[in-house]
Enzyme design. Structure first.
Site, PDB file in Angstrom:
ATOM      1  CB  VAL A  85      -9.132 -66.502  34.605  1.00 33.16           C
ATOM      2  CG1 VAL A  85      -9.184 -64.611  35.226  1.00 33.16           C
ATOM      3  CG2 VAL A  85     -10.624 -66.551  34.450  1.00 33.16           C
ATOM      4  CE  LYS A 134     -24.194 -59.977  44.758  1.00 32.06           C
ATOM      5  NZ  LYS A 134     -23.974 -59.031  45.524  1.00 32.06           N
ATOM      6  CD  GLU A 202     -26.607 -58.377  54.108  1.00 36.80           C
ATOM      7  OE1 GLU A 202     -27.213 -59.568  53.924  1.00 36.80           O
ATOM      8  OE2 GLU A 202     -26.355 -57.975  53.376  1.00 36.80           O
ATOM      9  CG  ASP A 221     -23.349 -56.551  47.705  1.00 35.71           C
ATOM     10  OD1 ASP A 221     -22.434 -56.998  46.468  1.00 35.71           O
ATOM     11  OD2 ASP A 221     -23.423 -56.345  48.314  1.00 35.71           O
ATOM     12  CG  HIS A 226     -29.554 -59.262  44.670  1.00 34.80           C
ATOM     13  ND1 HIS A 226     -29.256 -60.496  43.422  1.00 34.80           N
ATOM     14  CD2 HIS A 226     -28.007 -59.509  45.181  1.00 34.80           C
ATOM     15  CE1 HIS A 226     -28.112 -60.786  43.842  1.00 34.80           C
ATOM     16  NE2 HIS A 226     -27.335 -60.410  44.793  1.00 34.80           N
ATOM     17  CE  LYS A 326     -22.699 -56.344  53.006  1.00 34.28           C
ATOM     18  NZ  LYS A 326     -23.224 -57.337  53.764  1.00 34.28           N
TER      19      LYS A 326
END
Length: 457
Positions: A85, A134, A202, A221, A226, A326
């Site tokens: 790419v 993102k 989560e 992240d 978000h 997490k």
């Protein structure tokens, strides 16, 4: 509508788990023409037949919500071209053709700049669009530079900095609850709302994503994109319309209204931590630093929390808390709006009178309102919760996202100046954390997270 989708990074997790199933959902709903093509590319030494076989297996695993004929149609439409790419010659060969196409960069963010440069030199057909996942850049400077590069390839309305959070039904319900209900909009301000929690906790641990996650961490992240997107929807002024310009302008206004954080603010209003060994949902989880591919010296956080204040007429005095972690003991993915307590409780009643709380569940999608009602005995109060079942979405989030991209509707994608404002807001946090002004705490996997007490507080 564009009928060609080129996916760079086509054999990765994003393509397997979300893009291909999203396309199958679009096909099942009748949104894709018979001529629609999927052009897969990456460095794998595959033939088109091998790519179709792999795609069929992934759709069987992740896209079984769509009918078999829709999955087969997507698989049959796919072809593969081995490409680097970052090489303009390879890229030009992979996207060959005069018809416009959507180029989806399902790549690590570190490759975005090189990929955009290659697309520029490969000469995209007129009318093409570029999609980036993102996080958009690594910091403010890289985001500004990436925006500059993109502006030389396609116009701003052809750049889709996507966030699948904005395609969730419940996220749209935040706007609907506010703007279509006189009762709520009249109360939607600091006079009635004490604080808002935007949470994405989560149980999921690293799950083999060290290659990306260890270079990003929870702040970049989740919070930087978000959760700040959700903040914008909760706090924005009512737009004139939900069209591209009006909606995006109001979102940027929110980010610009956030009070800049000093080092002292970062010390007292942020937390960072990473998980240690523990058990999550009955399974042993190793400490983050022992996960394969993790560099312990990076000091990457798996838990981030930040409190913000908005300098605006509507929100002065309300606290906004953004949090993501997490390997926690339970999944908690919601926007929680906590109202201020009533000014007076009639004399003679007993029982606790709790402030009203409105909860927008993100995953699973739900809506609940905590009230105070009468108890089973006379002259007593008791908590009462009203819940609403959410209508099933017609498309999964990535299906909605891809439909917007293919039809050219950028209203729910992130505009360039918005991406920069989000980085500008968090620059003081990134700087203070890099200087260890906030110690990196640790919490056992399967727990509720680090101690609520801030090290600097």
């Amino acid at each position: 509508m564009i009928n060609r989708l080129a996916i760079f990074g086509a054999t990765g997790d994003l393509s397997a788990r979300y893009l291909l199933p999203g396309l199958a959902a679009l096909r099942a709903a009748g949104h894709l023409d018979e001529e629609f093509e999927v052009l897969g590319s990456d460095r794998s030494d595959w033939t088109s037949e091998q790519f179709r076989f792999w795609a069929a297996a992934q759709l069987e695993r992740h896209g079984d919500a769509s009918p078999a004929d829709a999955r087969k149609a997507i698989t049959a439409s796919a072809r593969f071209h081995r490409a680097d790419v970052t090489d303009p010659v390879d890229v030009a060969s992979a996207i060959a053709g005069d018809e416009p196409l959507v180029v989806y960069l399902a790549l690590p963010p570190a490759l975005f700049s090189s990929a955009v440069s290659a697309l520029d030199r490969a000469k995209l057909p007129a009318g093409s669009r570029i999609v980036l996942e993102k996080p958009f850049g690594e910091d403010l400077n890289s985001a500004v530079e990436l925006n500059r590069q993109l502006s030389e390839v396609v116009p701003e309305d052809a750049v889709f900095r996507v966030d699948h959070f904005l395609a969730m039904t419940t996220v749209e319900n935040v706007l609907g609850a506010r703007l279509a209900n006189r009762m709520l909009e009249a109360l939607w301000n600091s006079a009635h709302i004490a604080e808002v929690d935007i949470v994405w906790d989560e149980q999921l641990a690293l799950e083999g994503r060290a290659g990306y996650y260890d270079g990003a961490g929870a702040l970049k992240d989740m919070v930087q994109n978000h959760l700040l997107q959700l903040l914008c929807l909760v706090a924005m002024e009512p737009p004139i319309s939900l069209g591209e310009r009006d909606l995006r302008d109001r979102k940027v206004d929110v980010l610009r209204s956030v009070r800049p954080l000093t080092d002292n603010d970062v010390v007292h209003r942020t937390r960072r931590a990473r998980y240690g060994a523990g058990r999550v949902d009955g399974h042993d989880v190793p400490a983050y630093v022992d996960e394969q591919g993790v560099d312990p010296d990076r000091g990457t956080e798996t838990f981030a929390e930040i409190e913000l204040e908005l300098d605006s007429w509507r929100w002065a005095g309300t606290r906004f808390r953004l949090r993501s972690g997490k390997a926690l003991g339970r999944n908690r993915k919601e926007v929680t709006v906590r109202f201020r307590p009533v000014p007076h409780v009639p004399f003679g009643h007993s029982g606790e009178v709790l402030p009203n709380v409105l909860r927008f569940g993100l995953e699973p999608e739900s809506l609940a309102l905590d009230l105070t009602g009468t108890g089973s005995r006379a002259r007593t109060f008791a908590p009462l919760t009203l819940t609403a079942e959410m209508a099933a979405a017609d498309l999964p989030p990535y299906g909605r996202l891809l439909l917007d991209v293919l039809t050219g509707n950028p209203a729910l994608s992130i505009r360039g100046d918005e991406a920069e404002e989000a980085w500008r807001l968090l620059e003081p946090v990134l700087s203070a954390w890099s200087r260890d002004l906030i110690p990196l705490q640790e919490y056992p996997a399967g727990s509720d997270g680090p101690s609520p007490a801030r090290p600097g507080g």
